[in-house]
Design an enzyme around this catalytic site. Structure first.
Site, PDB file in Angstrom:
ATOM      1  N   CYS A 116       1.023   7.048  24.533  1.00  0.00           N
ATOM      2  CA  CYS A 116      -0.192   6.472  24.346  1.00  0.00           C
ATOM      3  C   CYS A 116      -1.208   7.421  24.027  1.00  0.00           C
ATOM      4  O   CYS A 116      -2.447   7.126  23.743  1.00  0.00           O
ATOM      5  CB  CYS A 116      -0.488   5.877  25.683  1.00  0.00           C
ATOM      6  N   HIS A 257      -7.694   3.856  25.223  1.00  0.00           N
ATOM      7  CA  HIS A 257      -6.487   3.308  25.033  1.00  0.00           C
ATOM      8  C   HIS A 257      -6.449   2.090  25.823  1.00  0.00           C
ATOM      9  O   HIS A 257      -6.888   1.977  26.909  1.00  0.00           O
ATOM     10  CB  HIS A 257      -5.731   4.395  25.461  1.00  0.00           C
ATOM     11  N   ASN A 287      -0.766  -3.248  24.608  1.00  0.00           N
ATOM     12  CA  ASN A 287      -0.587  -1.791  24.454  1.00  0.00           C
ATOM     13  C   ASN A 287       0.218  -1.757  23.361  1.00  0.00           C
ATOM     14  O   ASN A 287       1.315  -1.767  23.305  1.00  0.00           O
ATOM     15  CB  ASN A 287      -0.193  -1.155  25.770  1.00  0.00           C
TER      16      ASN A 287
HETATM   17  N1  ACO Z   1       5.205 -11.711  36.322  1.00  0.00           N
HETATM   18  C1  ACO Z   1       5.214 -11.965  37.478  1.00  0.00           C
HETATM   19  N2  ACO Z   1       5.210 -11.244  38.763  1.00  0.00           N
HETATM   20  C2  ACO Z   1       5.471  -9.815  38.210  1.00  0.00           C
HETATM   21  C3  ACO Z   1       5.471  -9.236  36.975  1.00  0.00           C
HETATM   22  C4  ACO Z   1       5.147 -10.299  36.023  1.00  0.00           C
HETATM   23  N3  ACO Z   1       5.112  -9.997  34.486  1.00  0.00           N
HETATM   24  N4  ACO Z   1       5.479  -7.959  36.835  1.00  0.00           N
HETATM   25  C5  ACO Z   1       5.727  -7.503  38.215  1.00  0.00           C
HETATM   26  N5  ACO Z   1       5.509  -8.479  39.023  1.00  0.00           N
HETATM   27  C6  ACO Z   1       5.863  -8.433  40.493  1.00  0.00           C
HETATM   28  C7  ACO Z   1       6.441  -7.207  40.953  1.00  0.00           C
HETATM   29  O1  ACO Z   1       7.832  -7.373  40.859  1.00  0.00           O
HETATM   30  C8  ACO Z   1       5.788  -7.161  42.351  1.00  0.00           C
HETATM   31  O2  ACO Z   1       6.534  -7.934  43.057  1.00  0.00           O
HETATM   32  P1  ACO Z   1       7.133  -7.552  44.594  1.00  0.00           P
HETATM   33  O3  ACO Z   1       5.715  -7.097  45.337  1.00  0.00           O
HETATM   34  O4  ACO Z   1       7.711  -8.603  45.254  1.00  0.00           O
HETATM   35  O5  ACO Z   1       7.880  -6.237  44.221  1.00  0.00           O
HETATM   36  C9  ACO Z   1       4.543  -7.795  42.082  1.00  0.00           C
HETATM   37  O6  ACO Z   1       4.280  -8.759  40.989  1.00  0.00           O
HETATM   38  C10 ACO Z   1       3.418  -6.818  42.118  1.00  0.00           C
HETATM   39  O7  ACO Z   1       3.552  -5.804  41.314  1.00  0.00           O
HETATM   40  P2  ACO Z   1       2.574  -4.557  41.019  1.00  0.00           P
HETATM   41  O8  ACO Z   1       3.433  -3.255  40.631  1.00  0.00           O
HETATM   42  O9  ACO Z   1       2.055  -3.984  42.534  1.00  0.00           O
HETATM   43  O10 ACO Z   1       1.422  -5.103  40.206  1.00  0.00           O
HETATM   44  P3  ACO Z   1       0.478  -4.580  39.844  1.00  0.00           P
HETATM   45  O11 ACO Z   1      -0.910  -5.221  40.347  1.00  0.00           O
HETATM   46  O12 ACO Z   1       0.215  -2.862  40.034  1.00  0.00           O
HETATM   47  O13 ACO Z   1       0.371  -4.683  38.280  1.00  0.00           O
HETATM   48  C11 ACO Z   1       1.148  -3.539  36.292  1.00  0.00           C
HETATM   49  C12 ACO Z   1       1.620  -4.136  37.671  1.00  0.00           C
HETATM   50  C13 ACO Z   1       0.441  -4.594  35.486  1.00  0.00           C
HETATM   51  C14 ACO Z   1       2.476  -3.027  35.632  1.00  0.00           C
HETATM   52  C15 ACO Z   1       0.237  -2.518  36.729  1.00  0.00           C
HETATM   53  O14 ACO Z   1       0.794  -1.451  37.781  1.00  0.00           O
HETATM   54  C16 ACO Z   1      -0.160  -1.603  35.412  1.00  0.00           C
HETATM   55  O15 ACO Z   1      -0.854  -1.819  34.614  1.00  0.00           O
HETATM   56  N6  ACO Z   1       0.200  -0.171  35.390  1.00  0.00           N
HETATM   57  C17 ACO Z   1       0.029   0.667  34.371  1.00  0.00           C
HETATM   58  C18 ACO Z   1       1.301   0.605  33.467  1.00  0.00           C
HETATM   59  C19 ACO Z   1       0.893   0.721  32.097  1.00  0.00           C
HETATM   60  O16 ACO Z   1       0.039   0.172  31.244  1.00  0.00           O
HETATM   61  N7  ACO Z   1       1.636   1.452  31.403  1.00  0.00           N
HETATM   62  C20 ACO Z   1       1.603   1.615  29.968  1.00  0.00           C
HETATM   63  C21 ACO Z   1       1.862   2.981  29.319  1.00  0.00           C
HETATM   64  S1  ACO Z   1       1.015   3.915  30.068  1.00  0.00           S
HETATM   65  C22 ACO Z   1      -0.731   3.567  29.776  1.00  0.00           C
HETATM   66  O17 ACO Z   1      -0.760   3.045  28.664  1.00  0.00           O
HETATM   67  C23 ACO Z   1      -1.953   3.947  30.516  1.00  0.00           C
END
Ligand code: ACO
Length: 332
Positions: A116, A257, A287
């Site tokens: 990224c 980004h 993304n």
């Molecule tokens: N739909 C419904 N529930 C979901 C989904 C979904 N698509 N995805 C995950 N969940 C669930 C999980 O399983 C978890 O359940 P659990 O508590 O029973 O285990 C629950 O939702 C909460 O999960 P969290 O990881 O706490 O959710 P969070 O609020 O952190 O959001 C997310 C997750 C959106 C992935 C976030 O952590 C994020 O954006 N991280 C950055 C990742 C990213 O953008 N990476 C891309 C490349 S790096 C970059 O570009 C910066």
């Protein structure tokens, strides 16, 4: 003696697939909902290619649009750098294929992989060539076909990504003119396992066993990446601002980004930049990895927000871990 020069960004172009993959579409594929995706990420839809469409098929129209806006012929390019982790092939590189597609007969080309943060890394490479007097015009492309790298059975990751490409023409200009004023780049490979595609190279070849375990797709520790992205994107922007002696008042547009709206908003807030000065298209594009920054620049250009003289901060964070920022004034 060679006259000193400044590398300047003079034009932008972009291309995204026609096909929209909405949150409702994803809710039919994995256990998720529009409400969950919008509230956690800000994403409403993403663009995805028809299967089999290579990155060069998006990079070419993005490049042509950029060159046309710049009034520069492909034959006048000295180099092409494509920032991607999903090029047409590992060999030949997409930059080489694009050189041929464009008829950029004099240009060298290569791909640069930095996830990224790939576009900022490629821009810094192009600027270094130009400021060293080794090239006059380099086309920098950022783009990815993330739909080939995400697992549409994994709700944790498949909701986050889309496909697209953008292009920026970087050329030599006078040292006291507009252009790129500075970069800051960082790496921390100790976090490499937080966001990776396990079976994507020599460490774990794509054996039948690896494929059966779906190791060819993006895996991430979402919470760790989320926290690191917020911290590092603000930190690197602030550090570059200190180095250059500028403040938030010197930034007309923050072009971050696009990973998650909940990463973009606190980053802008910590930098003291109001949201109306931030380019955000994540709700439509998600993304696109190497593509997010040039596609966002193109959106700002077509909306009339990016004009000659615009003062811009680019900032990114991604798998590596890798992060960086760049400050520039736009145009000739
Ligand atoms: N739909 C419904 N529930 C979901 C989904 C979904 N698509 N995805 C995950 N969940 C669930 C999980 O399983 C978890 O359940 P659990 O508590 O029973 O285990 C629950 O939702 C909460 O999960 P969290 O990881 O706490 O959710 P969070 O609020 O952190 O959001 C997310 C997750 C959106 C992935 C976030 O952590 C994020 O954006 N991280 C950055 C990742 C990213 O953008 N990476 C891309 C490349 S790096 C970059 O570009 C910066």
């Amino acid at each position: 003696m060679r006259a000193p020069c400044r590398a300047r960004c003079v034009a932008v172009g972009a291309a995204v697939p026609e096909r929209r993959l909405t949150n409702a579409d994803l809710a039919g594929m994995v256990d998720t909902s529009d409400e969950w995706i919008v509230s956690r990420t800000g994403i409403r839809e993403r663009r995805v290619v028809d299967p089999g469409t290579p990155l060069s098929a998006l990079a070419e129209p993005a490049a042509r649009q950029c060159l046309e806006r710049a009034g520069v012929a492909a034959a006048d390019l000295d180099g092409i750098i494509v920032a991607t982790i999903s090029g047409d092939h590992i060999m030949p590189t997409t930059a080489n294929l694009l050189q041929h597609r464009l008829g950029a007969t004099r240009a060298w080309g290569y791909d640069l992989a930095n996830a990224c943060n790939g576009f900022i890394a490629a821009l810094s490479t192009a600027a270094a060539f130009i400021e060293a007097g080794r090239a006059k015009r380099i086309l920098v492309i950022g783009g990815d076909i993330m739909s080939t790298l995400v697992d549409y059975q994994d709700r944790n990751t498949c909701i986050l990504f889309g496909d697209g490409a953008g292009a920026v023409l970087v050329e030599a200009g006078p040292a006291d003119g507009p252009g790129i004023f500075g970069f800051e780049l960082h790496s921390d490979g100790s976090g490499g396992g937080e966001l990776m595609i396990p079976s994507s190279g020599s460490a774990r070849p794509r054996t039948a066993e690896a494929l059966a375990q779906r190791q060819q797709y993006v895996k991430q520790n979402g919470r760790t990446v989320f926290a690191a992205a917020i911290r590092r994107m603000a930190e690197v922007s602030e550090s570059l601002m200190r180095t250059l002696g500028i403040t938030a008042a010197d930034i007309d547009l923050l072009v971050p980004h696009q990973a998650n709206l909940r990463i973009l908003e606190p980053t802008a807030e910590r930098l003291g930049i109001p949201l109306e000065r931030v380019v955000i298209n994540i709700e439509r594009m998600a993304n696109t990895t190497g593509g997010t920054i040039p596609i966002a620049l193109n959106d700002a250009f077509t909306a009339g927000r990016l004009v000659a003289g615009s003062r811009i901060m680019l900032v990114a964070f991604g798998g590596g871990l890798t992060w960086g920022a760049c400050y520039l004034t736009w145009g000739r």
